[in-house]
Design an enzyme around this catalytic site. Structure first.
Site, PDB file in Angstrom:
ATOM      1  N   GLY A  10       0.774  -1.375   0.080  1.00  0.00           N
ATOM      2  CA  GLY A  10      -0.335   0.214  -0.030  1.00  0.00           C
ATOM      3  C   GLY A  10       0.811   0.990  -0.019  1.00  0.00           C
ATOM      4  N   GLY A  12      -0.477   4.690   0.275  1.00  0.00           N
ATOM      5  CA  GLY A  12      -1.148   5.571   1.298  1.00  0.00           C
ATOM      6  C   GLY A  12      -0.038   6.319   1.604  1.00  0.00           C
ATOM      7  N   VAL A  81      -3.155  -6.930  -3.886  1.00  0.00           N
ATOM      8  CA  VAL A  81      -3.460  -7.444  -2.789  1.00  0.00           C
ATOM      9  C   VAL A  81      -4.661  -8.945  -2.448  1.00  0.00           C
ATOM     10  CG1 VAL A  81      -2.568  -8.601  -0.393  1.00  0.00           C
ATOM     11  CG2 VAL A  81      -1.523  -6.220  -1.494  1.00  0.00           C
ATOM     12  N   GLU A 170     -16.569  18.413   4.763  1.00  0.00           N
ATOM     13  CA  GLU A 170     -15.537  19.097   3.790  1.00  0.00           C
ATOM     14  C   GLU A 170     -16.480  18.926   2.776  1.00  0.00           C
ATOM     15  OE1 GLU A 170     -11.071  19.760   5.865  1.00  0.00           O
ATOM     16  OE2 GLU A 170     -11.444  17.643   4.455  1.00  0.00           O
ATOM     17  N   ASP A 297      -4.195   3.292   7.987  1.00  0.00           N
ATOM     18  CA  ASP A 297      -6.391   3.291   8.501  1.00  0.00           C
ATOM     19  C   ASP A 297      -5.839   1.923   8.702  1.00  0.00           C
ATOM     20  OD1 ASP A 297      -7.018   5.688   8.134  1.00  0.00           O
ATOM     21  OD2 ASP A 297      -7.914   5.046   6.420  1.00  0.00           O
ATOM     22  N   LYS A 373      -4.503  25.154   6.203  1.00  0.00           N
ATOM     23  CA  LYS A 373      -4.098  23.667   5.231  1.00  0.00           C
ATOM     24  C   LYS A 373      -4.043  23.593   4.097  1.00  0.00           C
ATOM     25  CE  LYS A 373      -8.200  20.711   4.600  1.00  0.00           C
ATOM     26  NZ  LYS A 373      -7.161  19.844   3.209  1.00  0.00           N
TER      27      LYS A 373
END
Length: 396
Positions: A10, A12, A81, A170, A297, A373
């Site tokens: 991964g 991420g 995967v 958002e 996560d 931000k």
């Protein structure tokens, strides 16, 4: 002694920053590093609400992995995967490829958490990937075209956002900016458009400062968002949603942003999980496996009060860097360092030029929060790809 194999699943925030840390600190012959990712790009999940609403192109949230990974130090494998076999120390891809490892990093990301709500998985959109947000944006535009051809269906212009956490808030901010443009393009009366944000908890942005929550809701209500707080969704159907109050909202567009769980592959591979997430030790290792690290996560870590840290990009990135440092230490026979999250603040965008959040104990509202931000986004992009990438991606 053979060269140790490090396998990262991964790309991420956690997986990518683990990879980049190894790329930075290891010499060419110290370890064989392999990164597996479904796509040949990394994407910024914190930006997905924009292309989902159609206020920015999806490509803006993508970062080409080939441009930031050193192929002389990292072997990149594009693949999905299918399973992990921790006892055999292998991972199998959907095409049948089997990859062995001495050290494994699991950063496979999340899946939507439906909390058992009937029909949600089948009938609701989810802001979870580049392809998913493209589909949402195109669907929203298509609803305006459908209504223009058949104005007897008000559900075409009724949009339901399930969940008033960060992603939901958002997305509502961006959707509130997008709707007037679509109304003008399709010559539709803006009064006919309805946007509902539905949250089961007693407050929007659960656990957040009340003053900031009130500000966010006020900004969004001015953009036409109607909130239904403390109102669980009982069922999602092809016609819309049924609420626990008995009310039915007919809508052709339901977008679920109500939470995530860890990737189901992790649980299927035999690791101990809570809602798909592995309760890792102080070095981010899976219970019972000193050579398996879990980041992002898929990882579950608790604060001193015994509460889980939220699965944010900020924490995932820090986990990735810590994991990378500890893998270098393992390769070199050095001591591991415990991971402690450093919460730098939390910021949410509320649409163009608007935001709110808290940094260093100070509350920020409006344009100052939006600018902060952007600065945070710039720092991350500089970290993974340098000034050139940051200037290319960030909207000033």
């Amino acid at each position: 002694m053979s060269t140790p194999k490090i396998l990262i699943l991964g790309a991420g925030y956690g997986g990518l920053l683990t990879t980049l840390k190894l790329q930075q600190k290891l010499h060419y012959n110290e370890a064989e590093v392999t990164l597996v990712n479904k796509h040949d790009y990394h994407y910024l999940t914190t930006w997905l609400h924009e292309p989902a609403a159609g206020t920015a192109p999806a490509s803006r949230a993508q970062v080409d992995l080939h441009k930031i990974i050193d192929k002389t130090k990292v072997n990149f494998v594009k693949g999905t995967v299918a399973s992990i076999e921790p006892e055999a120390q292998t991972a199998t891809l959907e095409d049948g490829t089997v990859l062995s490892y001495d050290y494994l990093v699991i950063g496979l990301g999340s899946e939507p958490e439906t909390f058992g709500i009937e029909g949600l998985r089948e009938h609701a959109f989810s802001i979870r990937s580049i392809n998913a947000v493209r589909q949402i944006s195109e669907h929203i535009r298509y609803m305006f075209a459908k209504f223009k051809n058949d104005p007897t269906h008000p559900e075409y212009l009724t949009f339901v956002v399930g969940g008033a956490g960060f992603t939901g808030i958002e997305f509502c901010g961006e959707l509130g900016d997008r709707i007037p443009e679509l109304c003008e393009e399709f010559d539709v009366n803006p009064d006919l458009v309805k946007i509902y944000n539905i949250e089961a908890a007693p407050s929007a942005l659960p656990g957040f400062d009340k003053e900031l929550v009130d500000y966010a809701m006020e900004v969004l209500m001015k953009k036409g968002i109607e909130f239904k707080i403390n109102t669980p969704i009982k069922q999602c159907t092809p016609e819309g949603v049924l609420l626990a109050t008995g009310e039915e909202i007919k809508s052709a567009t339901v977008v679920w942003t109500g939470g995530v769980r860890g990737n189901s592959i992790v649980e299927r591979s035999g690791f101990e999980v809570m809602r798909g997430r592995v309760k890792v030790d102080e070095y981010l290792r899976a219970p019972g496996y000193e050579n398996v690290f879990v980041v992002g996560d898929c990882a579950l870590i608790f604060n001193e009060q015994g509460r889980p840290y939220p699965p944010t990009a900020q924490i995932a990135g820090q986990e990735g860097e810590s994991c990378g440092d500890n893998l270098v230490a393992l390769v070199r026979g050095e001591l591991l360092q415990k991971f402690t999250p450093e919460l730098l603040g939390t910021l949410a965008s509320l649409g163009k030029g608007e935001g709110m959040g808290q940094v260093g104990g100070k509350k920020l509202f409006g344009s100052s929060a939006a600018l902060m931000k952007k600065a945070s986004d710039l720092r991350y992009l500089v970290k993974i790809g340098g000034i050139g990438l940051a200037m290319k991606k960030v909207k000033l």
